[in-house]
Design a protein around this motif. Structure first.
Motif, short mmCIF file in Angstrom:
data_model
loop_
_atom_site.label_atom_id
_atom_site.label_comp_id
_atom_site.label_asym_id
_atom_site.label_seq_id
_atom_site.Cartn_x
_atom_site.Cartn_y
_atom_site.Cartn_z
N GLY A 14 44.46 31.34 24.51
CA GLY A 14 45.33 31.57 25.65
C GLY A 14 44.57 31.61 26.96
N LEU A 15 43.38 32.21 26.95
CA LEU A 15 42.54 32.22 28.14
C LEU A 15 42.16 30.80 28.56
CD1 LEU A 15 40.08 35.21 27.49
CD2 LEU A 15 41.65 34.99 29.42
N VAL A 16 41.83 29.97 27.58
CA VAL A 16 41.50 28.57 27.88
C VAL A 16 42.69 27.88 28.52
CG1 VAL A 16 40.94 26.33 26.86
CG2 VAL A 16 39.74 28.38 26.08
N LEU A 58 45.63 34.36 34.13
CA LEU A 58 46.30 34.36 35.43
C LEU A 58 45.99 35.61 36.23
CD1 LEU A 58 49.80 32.88 34.47
CD2 LEU A 58 47.80 31.71 35.38
N LEU A 59 45.85 36.74 35.54
CA LEU A 59 45.48 37.98 36.24
C LEU A 59 44.10 37.89 36.88
CD1 LEU A 59 46.74 40.74 33.76
CD2 LEU A 59 47.55 40.37 36.10
N THR A 60 43.26 37.03 36.34
CA THR A 60 41.88 36.90 36.85
C THR A 60 41.66 35.60 37.59
OG1 THR A 60 41.22 36.08 34.66
CG2 THR A 60 40.90 38.41 35.10
N ARG A 78 50.84 32.67 39.78
CA ARG A 78 50.83 34.04 39.29
C ARG A 78 52.15 34.41 38.61
NH1 ARG A 78 46.69 37.29 40.85
NH2 ARG A 78 45.26 36.47 42.39
N ARG A 79 53.21 33.64 38.82
CA ARG A 79 54.48 33.98 38.19
C ARG A 79 55.20 32.69 37.80
NH1 ARG A 79 55.08 38.89 36.21
NH2 ARG A 79 55.98 37.90 34.41
N GLU A 90 41.48 28.98 39.16
CA GLU A 90 40.43 29.28 40.14
C GLU A 90 39.98 30.72 39.92
OE1 GLU A 90 41.98 28.52 43.99
OE2 GLU A 90 42.18 26.36 43.68
N PRO A 91 39.10 30.94 38.93
CA PRO A 91 38.73 32.30 38.53
C PRO A 91 38.15 33.11 39.68
CG PRO A 91 37.92 30.69 36.95
CD PRO A 91 38.42 29.91 38.13
#
Length: 395
Positions: free
Chosen positions: A195-197, A61-63, A4-5, A67-68
Motif C-alpha cells: 500500500g505504501l508503494v 498520503l499522510l507522509t 490528500r483526499r 512527493e514524500p
C-alpha cells in the motif's frame, strides 16, 4: 483531485468495510449443501486485505504521497502515526472485550502502523524491493516459526480477540499477534508495504490508475494459476490432505473460503496455497492484486466525478467509527433468540452506516473516532508538520 483526499481511495476503503461486514453477518457456506456461499467466495480474505492495503496507501498520503516529506517532517509524521496507532489499539482492546464472534482487526492494524514507521521515509525503489521481499519471505519464516511455537509454547495463541487480560500472557500474545492469530502481522506487513508503494505513485495520473487495475488483475489471476498448478499438476493438494490438519478439515471447501482455522504444519506444500487467510505469498499476491484492481476502478470512476461513489467514499472516510459501531451492533444481534435472518441484518446495518456517513460528509464533519485520532495525531506532530516541503522523490 486533492491527493490528500482522493474520494476513490475512500470508496475502496468503504468497499473493504462493507465486505468485511458481509463476512461477519452473512453465512460463508450454504447451510444445506455445505458449498461456499457467494459472500464467502467474493469477500472472504479479499475485504480485509483491501482494508490493509488501503491503510498503507493512507500512510503514504499522510507522509506526502508521490512527493514524500523531508526527513524532519517524516519524523513528525512518525510521531503522529504512532499516537494514531495507540488510539486504534485502545479501541481494538475495548471491542475485543465485547461478546462477539467477530475477529476484531484493530489491534493488529495498530501494530502494523507501528511496524510501518521505519519505512515511511524510504525511497520508492527501495520500498518496492522491501515490499516484494517481505511478501515472498515472510510466509516462509512464519511457517518455520509457527511449527516451533506450536510445539514449544502452550498456549501458542490467545484463542479469541485480544483483550487487556491477554497482556498477562505476553508470550502467547506476541505469538498470536505476529504468527498464530487470525491476522498475523508478520505476513500482513506485506499489505501495508504494498500500500505504501501504491501511495507513493501519482494516483491522480490516468496511466497509474489503469496500471493499478490491469496490474492488479494480472497479479490476482497469476497467483491463482500458480497455486492451482502446484496443488493440482504437481500433487501438492494430495500431500496436504495426508497431513494431520488435512485429515481433520474439509480442505477442498476451505480453500475457497477461509483457512484461518487450519494448522498449517507438517508439509512445505502449505506454502503453495492461495486460499483466503492462508497468509502465503500466493494468497497475499492474489488478495493484494485484487485490492490494487479495486483501487484502480474506484480512482477511475471518481476521476471526473469525485462524488460518483458517495455512499462508499463517505463510509470509507470514517471506517474506524463505523467498524466499531458495527461490532457493537453485532454483540446485540448475536444475543437474539431465535437468531435473526442474516440478510436483513446485513442490509439494515449497511443502510444505517451509509446514511450516517453521508450525513457526516454533508455537514463536513469527521466521525467521532476519526476526530479523536486526527486531533491527537496533530498534537503529537507538533507545529509545522503539515506545511513542510516535500523531499525530492528518489526512485
Amino acid at each position: 483531485m486533492n491527493q490528500r483526499r482522493l474520494t476513490g481511495i475512500d470508496a475502496a476503503r468503504g468497499i473493504a468495510l462493507l465486505g468485511m461486514i458481509a463476512t461477519h453477518v452473512l453465512p460463508l457456506y450454504n447451510q444445506e449443501t455445505g458449498d461456499p456461499s457467494l459472500t464467502g467466495l467474493v469477500f472472504s480474505g479479499r475485504s480485509s486485505a483491501l482494508f490493509a492495503v488501503v491503510a498503507g496507501v493512507g500512510l503514504a498520503l499522510l507522509t506526502g504521497g508521490s512527493e514524500p516529506h523531508e526527513a524532519k517532517a517524516v519524523n513528525r509524521d512518525r510521531r503522529g502515526i504512532a499516537v494514531r496507532a495507540l488510539i486504534i489499539a485502545l479501541v481494538g482492546l475495548i471491542l475485543g472485550g465485547l461478546e462477539t464472534t467477530i475477529a476484531v482487526i484493530l489491534f493488529h492494524y495498530a501494530v502494523l502502523f507501528l511496524l510501518a514507521l521505519p519505512f515511511l521515509g524510504m525511497p520508492l525503489r527501495r520500498l518496492a524491493v522491501w515490499a516484494g521481499a517481505w511478501l515472498l519471505l515472510s510466509p516462509v519464516l512464519a511457517y518455520v516459526v509457527r511449527d516451533w511455537l506450536i510445539r514449544n509454547l502452550s498456549p501458542s495463541d490467545i484463542n479469541g480477540n485480544i483483550t487487556w487480560e491477554a497482556f498477562l500472557s505476553p508470550a502467547a500474545l506476541a505469538a498470536d499477534v505476529f504468527v498464530t492469530g487470525f491476522y498475523p502481522v508478520l505476513q500482513w506487513l506485506s499489505y501495508i508495504l504494498l500500500g505504501l508503494v501504491i501511495g507513493r505513485l501519482a494516483l491522480t495520473s490516468l496511466p497509474v490508475q489503469v496500471g493499478l487495475l490491469t496490474g492488479g488483475v494480472f497479479a490476482a489471476v497469476t497467483a491463482k494459476l500458480i497455486s492451482n498448478y502446484l496443488l493440482g499438476e504437481l500433487g501438492g493438494f494430495d500431500v496436504l490432505r495426508a497431513t494431520e490438519s488435512g485429515q481433520q478439515w474439509p480442505l477442498a471447501r476451505m480453500l475457497e473460503v477461509n483457512l484461518s482455522s487450519v494448522e498449517q504444519t507438517g508439509s512445505w506444500w502449505w506454502l503453495a496455497l492461495s486460499g483466503p487467510h492462508s497468509n502465503t505469498s500466493l494468497d497475499m499476491l492474489h488478495t493484494a492484486g485484487a485490492a490494487a484492481a479495486v483501487l484502480g476502478v474506484c480512482l477511475l470512476l471518481t476521476r471526473a466525478r469525485p462524488l460518483l461513489l458517495l455512499p462508499l467514499s463517505a463510509a470509507g472516510a470514517m471506517t474506524l467509527t463505523l467498524y466499531s459501531l458495527h461490532v457493537w451492533i453485532m454483540t446485540m444481534v448475536d444475543q437474539q433468540s431465535p437468531p435473526l435472518e442474516p440478510m436483513p441484518v446485513y442490509w439494515i446495518q449497511v443502510a444505517i452506516l451509509v446514511v450516517l456517513a453521508v450525513l457526516f460528509q454533508r455537514i463536513d464533519a469527521r466521525g467521532p473516532l476519526e476526530l479523536v485520532t486526527s486531533g491527537a495525531s496533530r498534537l503529537a506532530r507538533g507545529k509545522g508538520g503539515r506545511t513542510s516541503a516535500p523531499a525530492r522523490q528518489k526512485r
